[in-house]
Write a protein that holds these residues in place. Structure first.
Motif, PDB file in Angstrom:
ATOM      1  N   ALA A 205       0.818  -1.217   0.000  1.00 26.59           N
ATOM      2  CA  ALA A 205       0.000   0.000   0.000  1.00 26.59           C
ATOM      3  C   ALA A 205       0.851   1.265   0.000  1.00 26.59           C
ATOM      4  O   ALA A 205       0.342   2.351   0.265  1.00 26.59           O
ATOM      5  N   GLU A 206       2.135   1.130  -0.282  1.00 28.72           N
ATOM      6  CA  GLU A 206       2.984   2.315  -0.371  1.00 28.72           C
ATOM      7  C   GLU A 206       3.960   2.131  -1.525  1.00 28.72           C
ATOM      8  O   GLU A 206       4.190   1.012  -1.992  1.00 28.72           O
ATOM      9  N   THR A 207       4.510   3.211  -1.977  1.00 25.57           N
ATOM     10  CA  THR A 207       5.442   3.163  -3.109  1.00 25.57           C
ATOM     11  C   THR A 207       6.568   4.144  -2.851  1.00 25.57           C
ATOM     12  O   THR A 207       6.423   5.075  -2.057  1.00 25.57           O
ATOM     13  N   SER A 208       7.687   3.942  -3.522  1.00 29.39           N
ATOM     14  CA  SER A 208       8.852   4.795  -3.263  1.00 29.39           C
ATOM     15  C   SER A 208       8.731   6.134  -3.982  1.00 29.39           C
ATOM     16  O   SER A 208       8.155   6.224  -5.073  1.00 29.39           O
ATOM     17  N   ASP A 209       9.315   7.159  -3.364  1.00 29.85           N
ATOM     18  CA  ASP A 209       9.335   8.474  -3.999  1.00 29.85           C
ATOM     19  C   ASP A 209      10.103   8.422  -5.312  1.00 29.85           C
ATOM     20  O   ASP A 209       9.757   9.104  -6.285  1.00 29.85           O
ATOM     21  N   ALA A 210      11.157   7.609  -5.342  1.00 28.35           N
ATOM     22  CA  ALA A 210      11.983   7.516  -6.554  1.00 28.35           C
ATOM     23  C   ALA A 210      11.159   7.006  -7.736  1.00 28.35           C
ATOM     24  O   ALA A 210      11.280   7.507  -8.865  1.00 28.35           O
ATOM     25  N   LEU A 211      10.311   6.009  -7.478  1.00 25.95           N
ATOM     26  CA  LEU A 211       9.473   5.471  -8.561  1.00 25.95           C
ATOM     27  C   LEU A 211       8.519   6.550  -9.084  1.00 25.95           C
ATOM     28  O   LEU A 211       8.328   6.691 -10.296  1.00 25.95           O
ATOM     29  N   ILE A 212       7.932   7.324  -8.174  1.00 19.21           N
ATOM     30  CA  ILE A 212       6.990   8.369  -8.596  1.00 19.21           C
ATOM     31  C   ILE A 212       7.717   9.447  -9.401  1.00 19.21           C
ATOM     32  O   ILE A 212       7.207   9.944 -10.406  1.00 19.21           O
ATOM     33  N   ARG A 213       8.937   9.789  -8.978  1.00 12.18           N
ATOM     34  CA  ARG A 213       9.706  10.794  -9.734  1.00 12.18           C
ATOM     35  C   ARG A 213      10.001  10.326 -11.153  1.00 12.18           C
ATOM     36  O   ARG A 213      10.057  11.114 -12.092  1.00 12.18           O
ATOM     37  N   ARG A 214      10.201   9.015 -11.340  1.00 10.83           N
ATOM     38  CA  ARG A 214      10.513   8.467 -12.667  1.00 10.83           C
ATOM     39  C   ARG A 214       9.262   8.044 -13.435  1.00 10.83           C
ATOM     40  O   ARG A 214       9.361   7.489 -14.527  1.00 10.83           O
ATOM     41  N   TYR A 215       8.099   8.298 -12.833  1.00 11.16           N
ATOM     42  CA  TYR A 215       6.849   7.776 -13.391  1.00 11.16           C
ATOM     43  C   TYR A 215       6.642   8.172 -14.854  1.00 11.16           C
ATOM     44  O   TYR A 215       6.323   7.336 -15.697  1.00 11.16           O
ATOM     45  N   ALA A 216       6.824   9.449 -15.180  1.00 11.49           N
ATOM     46  CA  ALA A 216       6.557   9.926 -16.553  1.00 11.49           C
ATOM     47  C   ALA A 216       7.416   9.188 -17.573  1.00 11.49           C
ATOM     48  O   ALA A 216       6.953   8.860 -18.670  1.00 11.49           O
ATOM     49  N   GLU A 217       8.687   8.894 -17.229  1.00 14.42           N
ATOM     50  CA  GLU A 217       9.588   8.233 -18.184  1.00 14.42           C
ATOM     51  C   GLU A 217       9.346   6.730 -18.276  1.00 14.42           C
ATOM     52  O   GLU A 217       9.597   6.121 -19.315  1.00 14.42           O
ATOM     53  N   GLN A 218       8.862   6.121 -17.190  1.00 16.50           N
ATOM     54  CA  GLN A 218       8.820   4.655 -17.134  1.00 16.50           C
ATOM     55  C   GLN A 218       7.428   4.046 -17.230  1.00 16.50           C
ATOM     56  O   GLN A 218       7.298   2.840 -17.432  1.00 16.50           O
ATOM     57  N   ARG A 219       6.401   4.851 -17.132  1.00 13.54           N
ATOM     58  CA  ARG A 219       5.045   4.341 -16.967  1.00 13.54           C
ATOM     59  C   ARG A 219       4.541   3.490 -18.129  1.00 13.54           C
ATOM     60  O   ARG A 219       3.636   2.686 -17.963  1.00 13.54           O
ATOM     61  N   ASP A 220       5.100   3.661 -19.335  1.00 13.97           N
ATOM     62  CA  ASP A 220       4.562   2.981 -20.519  1.00 13.97           C
ATOM     63  C   ASP A 220       5.229   1.650 -20.834  1.00 13.97           C
ATOM     64  O   ASP A 220       4.873   1.014 -21.827  1.00 13.97           O
ATOM     65  N   PHE A 221       6.178   1.226 -20.026  1.00  9.76           N
ATOM     66  CA  PHE A 221       6.945   0.022 -20.358  1.00  9.76           C
ATOM     67  C   PHE A 221       6.562  -1.126 -19.426  1.00  9.76           C
ATOM     68  O   PHE A 221       6.956  -1.162 -18.262  1.00  9.76           O
ATOM     69  N   PRO A 222       5.780  -2.081 -19.923  1.00 12.27           N
ATOM     70  CA  PRO A 222       5.217  -3.111 -19.035  1.00 12.27           C
ATOM     71  C   PRO A 222       6.236  -4.079 -18.456  1.00 12.27           C
ATOM     72  O   PRO A 222       5.940  -4.752 -17.471  1.00 12.27           O
ATOM     73  N   ALA A 223       7.443  -4.143 -19.021  1.00 11.42           N
ATOM     74  CA  ALA A 223       8.426  -5.107 -18.510  1.00 11.42           C
ATOM     75  C   ALA A 223       9.105  -4.620 -17.243  1.00 11.42           C
ATOM     76  O   ALA A 223       9.763  -5.398 -16.554  1.00 11.42           O
ATOM     77  N   ILE A 224       8.954  -3.322 -16.921  1.00 12.76           N
ATOM     78  CA  ILE A 224       9.619  -2.804 -15.726  1.00 12.76           C
ATOM     79  C   ILE A 224       8.582  -2.362 -14.684  1.00 12.76           C
ATOM     80  O   ILE A 224       7.428  -2.122 -15.015  1.00 12.76           O
ATOM     81  N   GLN A 225       9.037  -2.259 -13.457  1.00 18.35           N
ATOM     82  CA  GLN A 225       8.160  -1.783 -12.379  1.00 18.35           C
ATOM     83  C   GLN A 225       8.155  -0.259 -12.432  1.00 18.35           C
ATOM     84  O   GLN A 225       8.813   0.419 -11.658  1.00 18.35           O
TER      85      GLN A 225
END
Length: 436
Positions: A205-225
Motif C-alpha cells: 500500500a505504499e510506493t517509493s518516492d523515486a518510482l513516482i519521480r521516474r513515473y513519466a519516463e517509465q510508466r509505458d513500459f510493461p516489462a519494468i516496475q
C-alpha cells in the motif's frame, strides 16, 4: 452498553487513518461501532468463487480487526443484504446515527437510498461524506456552470481549485478512544461465504518516492516496475487519495494527472449515469458489432496470435492485474480489430481486475472504442506490432507471459492488421453517417 451509539459503515474506505466519515463519527463523541457488510447482492453475482477482490477485502478486514482489537474495540462484519443487516444491527445496538462515505455507482446509490429510508423509519440519521475523491459532483464546473466532458480543461480547473484545504488529512487518531469497547467479534471466513482463497501476493500500500519521480519516463513500459500498483488500494480505500495527491504535487505532475483522471471519470459517471450501460456519445450505439463469440473467447484466453495482446490477457487472467499501456492495446484490439462491443470487454475486465472500478473501467473502454467523453478519435486504431516496438522492443514482457512465442504452438494472427483497420473504419463510418 452506552445509551446511544453511532455505526460507521466501511465500504470503499477500508482504513482507520484520514477517513472523512469515520473522523466525523468519532469526533461527535458517541461510541462508534465500525461495521462492514459482505453484500450478498454483489457476491452472489460473482461467477468465480476464487475472486481475488473478495480475498483482498477479507485480508484487509483481518488487519482492521487486529488494529481495532488492540484498542479494545471490534469490527462487526456481517454477511447478507444491507437492508436486512441494518434491520438486525439497529435491534442489537441503540443506534442514533449511521455514518459512511459517498459512493457514486448506480447500485450503491440505490442501496444507500433504501438504507437511508429504513433508518429514517426508525428515527436514525444517515450521514455521508466525501472521501474517495478530491473533487466530486458539482465542485469542478466550467465557467458556464456545466460539467466538463474533456479531461484537459477539467484537469486545468482541478489544479486551479485545489489547495491545502482539500488535501488536508482528517486526524481520526485523535479520537480513537471513542471506538465502542467490546470483545473481538468473529470475521466470517471465505469458506463460510462460499469462496475459496488462493495464493495471491497483493501489492504493498505504499510506493517509493523515486518510482513516482521516474513515473513519466517509465510508466509505458510493461516489462519494468514503472507504475505504483496502488490502484487496488485506491479502489478499496486502503490508502488516502489526499495523501497521494499531496505526494504527487511534490514529485510528479504526470502521476498527479492519473489521480485527476479518477476524479474525472467519477465526475462523468455522476453527471452522465447512462455511460454505465450505453455510449457517452449516443451515435456510437448504432455501430454494427460483429460480436463473434469464438473470437471473443480467443481474446479472453490470450490466443489472438498478437503477442502483446496475448501477454496482457494472460497477465490479467493469472494475476488480476494488467499494465495500463497494455490495457489500451488489448481493448483497442477487441473493439477495432475484432469489432466486438466494448461492453463485452468491459464486463470481462470487471470480472477479472483486482482494481476494478466501474467509472475508470468504463471510461477506459469507451476511450478505446471512441464512444466516450474524452475518447480517441474512432479512426485511431492501435497497431499491436508498432506498440510492441515502442514499449517492449526486447520482448521481455511478452516472453514472460507468452513463453511459447517462437514455437509452432503459438497461433498465427487471427486477423491481419491492415484488413482489420480498414474494416473497423468502414463500420464506424457507416454507423456514424446514418441519419438520426
Amino acid at each position: 452498553m452506552a445509551s446511544e451509539i453511532s455505526l460507521f459503515w466501511f465500504r470503499r474506505d477500508m482504513r482507520l487513518h484520514d477517513n472523512a466519515a469515520l473522523y466525523h463519527a468519532l469526533r461527535e463523541g458517541k461510541p462508534v461501532v465500525p461495521i462492514f457488510i459482505f453484500d450478498t447482492q454483489i457476491l452472489d453475482a460473482l461467477p468465480d468463487k476464487q475472486d481475488r477482490r473478495v480475498q483482498f477485502i477479507h485480508h484487509t478486514l483481518t488487519q482492521l480487526q487486529a488494529d481495532l482489537t488492540a484498542m479494545g474495540s471490534s469490527l462487526q462484519v456481517a454477511y447478507g443484504k444491507p437492508l436486512e443487516v441494518f434491520a438486525r444491527l439497529t435491534e442489537l445496538y441503540p443506534v442514533k446515527k449511521v455514518f459512511c462515505n459517498h459512493d457514486y455507482e448506480p447500485y450503491a446509490l440505490e442501496r444507500d437510498a433504501q438504507v437511508a429510508e429504513l433508518l429514517k423509519s426508525k428515527g436514525i440519521a444517515f450521514e455521508t461524506h466525501k472521501d474517495q475523491v478530491i473533487f466530486e459532483k458539482d465542485e469542478v464546473l466550467s465557467g458556464q456552470g456545466k460539467p466538463y466532458t474533456v479531461f484537459t480543461p477539467y484537469s486545468r480547473k482541478w489544479k486551479e481549485q485545489v489547495n491545502a484545504f482539500y488535501l488536508q488529512p482528517y486526524p481520526t487518531e485523535k479520537y480513537f478512544g471513542n471506538f465502542y469497547q467490546q470483545a473481538p467479534l468473529p470475521v466470517p471466513s471465505l469458506e463460510e461465504m462460499g469462496f475459496v482463497g488462493a495464493e495471491v501476493a497483493f501489492p504493498p500500500a505504499e510506493t517509493s518516492d523515486a518510482l513516482i519521480r521516474r513515473y513519466a519516463e517509465q510508466r509505458d513500459f510493461p516489462a519494468i516496475q514503472g507504475t505504483t500498483r496502488l490502484s487496488v488500494h485506491l479502489r478499496f480505500g486502503t490508502v488516502s487519495i489526499r495523501q497521494l495527491a499531496q505526494k504527487a504535487q511534490q514529485l510528479s505532475e504526470s502521476w498527479l494527472n492519473e489521480l485527476i483522471w479518477r476524479d474525472f471519470y467519477m465526475n462523468i459517471l455522476h453527471h452522465f449515469p447512462h455511460v454505465a450501460t450505453r455510449a457517452f456519445k449516443p451515435d456510437y450505439d448504432r455501430i454494427d458489432w460483429r460480436n463473434n463469440e469464438e473470437e471473443f473467447a480467443r481474446w479472453c484466453q490470450g490466443q489472438t496470435g498478437y503477442p502483446i495482446v496475448d501477454a496482457g490477457m494472460r497477465e490479467l487472467n493469472q494475476t488480476g492485474f494488467m499494465h495500463n499501456r497494455v490495457r489500451m492495446i488489448t481493448a483497442s484490439f477487441l473493439v477495432k480489430h475484432l469489432l466486438i462491443d466494448w461492453r463485452w470487454g468491459e464486463a470481462y475486465f470487471a470480472q477479472k481486475l483486482l482494481d476494478f472500478d466501474l467509472s475508470a473501467n468504463n471510461g477506459g473502454w469507451q476511450w478505446a472504442a471512441g464512444s466516450g467523453c474524452d475518447a480517441a478519435p474512432y479512426f485511431r486504431v492501435f497497431n499491436p506490432t508498432l506498440q510492441t516496438q515502442k514499449f517492449d522492443k526486447d520482448l521481455r514482457y511478452i516472453k514472460k507471459w507468452v513463453p511459447e512465442l517462437s514455437s509452432l504452438k503459438y497461433p498465427q494472427p487471427m486477423v491481419e492488421h491492415s484488413f482489420a483497420r480498414e474494416r473497423a473504419l468502414a463500420t464506424y463510418k457507416k454507423a456514424l453517417s446514418k441519419p438520426e
